[in-house]
Write an enzyme that holds these catalytic residues in place. Sequence first.
Site, short mmCIF file in Angstrom:
data_model
loop_
_atom_site.label_atom_id
_atom_site.label_comp_id
_atom_site.label_asym_id
_atom_site.label_seq_id
_atom_site.Cartn_x
_atom_site.Cartn_y
_atom_site.Cartn_z
N CYS A 199 49.55 48.44 47.80
CA CYS A 199 48.30 47.68 47.69
C CYS A 199 47.58 48.05 46.39
O CYS A 199 47.30 49.22 46.13
CB CYS A 199 47.41 48.01 48.89
SG CYS A 199 45.73 47.38 48.76
N SER A 200 47.27 47.05 45.58
CA SER A 200 46.62 47.32 44.30
C SER A 200 45.25 47.96 44.48
O SER A 200 44.87 48.86 43.72
CB SER A 200 46.51 46.04 43.46
OG SER A 200 45.68 45.09 44.10
#
Length: 115
Positions: free
Chosen positions: A11-12
């Site tokens: 997840c960024s």
Amino acid sequence: MSVTLYHNSRCSKSRETLALLQSKSVEPTIVEYLKTPLTHEQISTLVSQLGFSSARELMRIKEDDYKALNLKDETRENALIDAMVKKPKLIERPIVVNNGKAAIGRPPENVLSVL
């Protein structure tokens, strides 16, 4: 300071939150909750630490599992938490916990409030 990051490395926002913490010289204990699922009690505690009135506020309601499990109509808190235990992808991320308080890193700067 004992900071915990509930983290998903894919997840960024989670990666950005980790980088933000490290830029503040904070090395959190990282819990990869998809690899090590949280217990019912841990999720319940997070809901409380976040100040949420319902476990639903901790859920990613756009996830396929949310729709597949028909959680939109679920009203029992225990059932919502049990769903997150069984399907950890339903848990919003990232979450930072420090001194009994928690924040969701969306945006990442939100977590600064608990440092």
